[in-house]
Design a protein around this motif. Structure first.
Motif, PDB file in Angstrom:
ATOM      1  N   SER A  82      -4.169  -3.078  -1.517  1.00 33.86           N
ATOM      2  CA  SER A  82      -4.611  -1.686  -1.438  1.00 33.86           C
ATOM      3  C   SER A  82      -4.086  -0.896  -2.633  1.00 33.86           C
ATOM      4  O   SER A  82      -4.442  -1.178  -3.785  1.00 33.86           O
ATOM      5  CB  SER A  82      -4.172  -1.102  -0.096  1.00 33.86           C
ATOM      6  OG  SER A  82      -4.817   0.117   0.175  1.00 33.86           O
ATOM      7  N   TYR A  83      -3.231   0.100  -2.430  1.00 36.85           N
ATOM      8  CA  TYR A  83      -2.633   0.880  -3.515  1.00 36.85           C
ATOM      9  C   TYR A  83      -1.929  -0.025  -4.523  1.00 36.85           C
ATOM     10  O   TYR A  83      -1.842   0.298  -5.716  1.00 36.85           O
ATOM     11  CB  TYR A  83      -1.649   1.877  -2.893  1.00 36.85           C
ATOM     12  CG  TYR A  83      -0.842   2.730  -3.836  1.00 36.85           C
ATOM     13  CD1 TYR A  83      -1.373   3.900  -4.375  1.00 36.85           C
ATOM     14  CD2 TYR A  83       0.476   2.394  -4.140  1.00 36.85           C
ATOM     15  CE1 TYR A  83      -0.609   4.709  -5.218  1.00 36.85           C
ATOM     16  CE2 TYR A  83       1.246   3.196  -4.974  1.00 36.85           C
ATOM     17  CZ  TYR A  83       0.697   4.355  -5.514  1.00 36.85           C
ATOM     18  OH  TYR A  83       1.450   5.147  -6.334  1.00 36.85           O
ATOM     19  N   LEU A 110      -4.923   8.001  -6.463  1.00 35.31           N
ATOM     20  CA  LEU A 110      -6.124   7.174  -6.336  1.00 35.31           C
ATOM     21  C   LEU A 110      -7.407   7.941  -6.646  1.00 35.31           C
ATOM     22  O   LEU A 110      -8.456   7.319  -6.847  1.00 35.31           O
ATOM     23  CB  LEU A 110      -6.235   6.632  -4.907  1.00 35.31           C
ATOM     24  CG  LEU A 110      -5.138   5.688  -4.423  1.00 35.31           C
ATOM     25  CD1 LEU A 110      -5.251   5.484  -2.921  1.00 35.31           C
ATOM     26  CD2 LEU A 110      -5.225   4.349  -5.148  1.00 35.31           C
ATOM     27  N   GLY A 145       0.795  -1.205   0.000  1.00 32.01           N
ATOM     28  CA  GLY A 145       0.000   0.000   0.000  1.00 32.01           C
ATOM     29  C   GLY A 145       0.838   1.270   0.000  1.00 32.01           C
ATOM     30  O   GLY A 145       2.072   1.233   0.082  1.00 32.01           O
ATOM     31  N   ALA A 146       0.150   2.414  -0.058  1.00 33.46           N
ATOM     32  CA  ALA A 146       0.823   3.702  -0.166  1.00 33.46           C
ATOM     33  C   ALA A 146       1.626   4.050   1.081  1.00 33.46           C
ATOM     34  O   ALA A 146       2.574   4.821   1.011  1.00 33.46           O
ATOM     35  CB  ALA A 146      -0.197   4.796  -0.454  1.00 33.46           C
ATOM     36  N   CYS A 164       1.020   9.570  -3.570  1.00 37.21           N
ATOM     37  CA  CYS A 164       0.442   8.252  -3.855  1.00 37.21           C
ATOM     38  C   CYS A 164      -1.066   8.282  -3.698  1.00 37.21           C
ATOM     39  O   CYS A 164      -1.817   7.768  -4.550  1.00 37.21           O
ATOM     40  CB  CYS A 164       1.049   7.198  -2.928  1.00 37.21           C
ATOM     41  SG  CYS A 164       2.780   6.822  -3.243  1.00 37.21           S
ATOM     42  N   HIS A 165      -1.536   8.862  -2.603  1.00 35.47           N
ATOM     43  CA  HIS A 165      -2.979   8.902  -2.363  1.00 35.47           C
ATOM     44  C   HIS A 165      -3.694   9.726  -3.422  1.00 35.47           C
ATOM     45  O   HIS A 165      -4.808   9.382  -3.847  1.00 35.47           O
ATOM     46  CB  HIS A 165      -3.256   9.470  -0.972  1.00 35.47           C
ATOM     47  CG  HIS A 165      -2.957   8.510   0.122  1.00 35.47           C
ATOM     48  ND1 HIS A 165      -2.343   8.875   1.301  1.00 35.47           N
ATOM     49  CD2 HIS A 165      -3.172   7.171   0.226  1.00 35.47           C
ATOM     50  CE1 HIS A 165      -2.204   7.814   2.079  1.00 35.47           C
ATOM     51  NE2 HIS A 165      -2.692   6.778   1.446  1.00 35.47           N
TER      52      HIS A 165
END
Length: 308
Positions: free
Chosen positions: A107-108, A216, A41-42, A212-213
């Motif tokens: 997740s990411y 999304l 994930g991120a 990163c977020h």
């Protein structure tokens, strides 16, 4: 805890102007299945899975990646999408001379793993996606935008500690479901751990997390066309509110013949809350063993809808 000795190797990588790295953990016995590439994930890097990696290396070679923009890797252009990251994984496999691998995207990491399997199904023996959602929902979007605003403020002056803590708690309430935390195995302890981690985050790391977020947001995370010809499993915790069971099921529906599972008494952070069960589910799938009717999973047909 079931563990085994494994040799470790760190491999630096470069693709164009992007620099990144991967970590190879190779058990000192034949595993009987293709290596497992874990894309996290991120908020994670290639050292974020110590308890899980000790269990998984009992059964398989393990490749953990710091892709561009995460961990120790170089920066990733803001305009770069998940396709660039999938190409980075493919380049790493070529450098490692790995023709076929199993891939777990969490997740990411799930949209990255999905694109790799979709565009190069011949290279992916099995695909596992954990905590997948077709599109980020409004509640998580609001939390991400709160973080982006906080980082923007901090670039000109130090962020207010109260604002940082408010944001950290909002993140934690998404990752460790605040509404059902007492129903989640080790829920309060995992929540405290994550909040401490977020409060200790450096400004440079916070900027990377935010980038990163932001990747999304405002986009469909999985390209049209689906996936065929790759055995796949999509799973998450039954209480996941960052990527709900229904959203994970929707991603599974785009993959022909995909298996689907919900881990009991867990949420988006199932790998921390029910580490042994998470590792067992992954290992079963890697070795083509049944993943239905497991005692630590709920019946996905009757799992109640979770409020987001």
């Amino acid at each position: 805890m079931e563990t085994t000795e494994a040799d470790e190797r760190l491999v630096p990588l470069a693709l164009g102007d992007m620099t990144y790295a991967c970590r190879l953990l190779m058990p000192r016995h034949r595993s009987g299945t293709e290596p497992l590439v874990l894309i996290g994930g991120a908020l994670q890097d290639m050292y974020s899975w110590p308890r899980l990696e000790r269990r998984l290396t009992t059964h398989t070679d393990l490749v953990l990646m710091d892709l561009p923009g995460t961990g120790s890797a170089g920066d990733l252009a803001a305009s770069a999408g998940f396709e660039v990251l999938a190409d980075s994984v493919l380049h790493a496999l070529d450098r490692l001379a790995m023709d076929r691998v199993n891939v777990l995207g969490a997740s990411y990491g799930a949209p990255i793993a999905y694109r790799l399997a979709q565009s190069h199904p011949d290279r992916v023996a099995r695909l596992l996606l954990a905590g997948a959602t077709p599109r980020v929902g409004p509640r998580l979007t609001a939390v991400v935008r709160q973080g982006l605003a906080l980082v923007g403020t901090a670039s000109s002056r130090p962020a207010d500690e109260r604002a940082r803590r408010d944001y950290a708690r909002n993140v934690v309430d998404m990752l460790v479901n605040g509404a059902t935390r007492n129903e989640v195995a080790q829920g309060p302890a995992v929540a405290r751990l994550l909040e401490r981690q977020l409060m200790r985050t450096s400004q440079s790391a916070a900027l990377r997390y935010a980038a990163c977020h932001e990747r999304l947001l405002d986009t469909d995370l999985y390209p049209p066309g689906g996936i065929e010809g790759v055995p796949a499993l999509v799973f998450t915790g039954e209480h996941d509110c960052a990527s709900s069971p229904e959203e994970n099921r929707a991603v599974a529906a785009t993959i022909a013949g995909c298996a689907f599972a919900l881990i009991r008494d867990a949420d988006h952070m199932a790998h921390l809350e029910r580490e042994a069960e998470y590792a067992d589910l992954v290992t079963r799938f890697l070795h083509d063993r049944p993943v239905h009717d497991l005692p630590y999973c709920t019946d996905p047909r009757t799992s109640p809808r979770r409020q987001r």
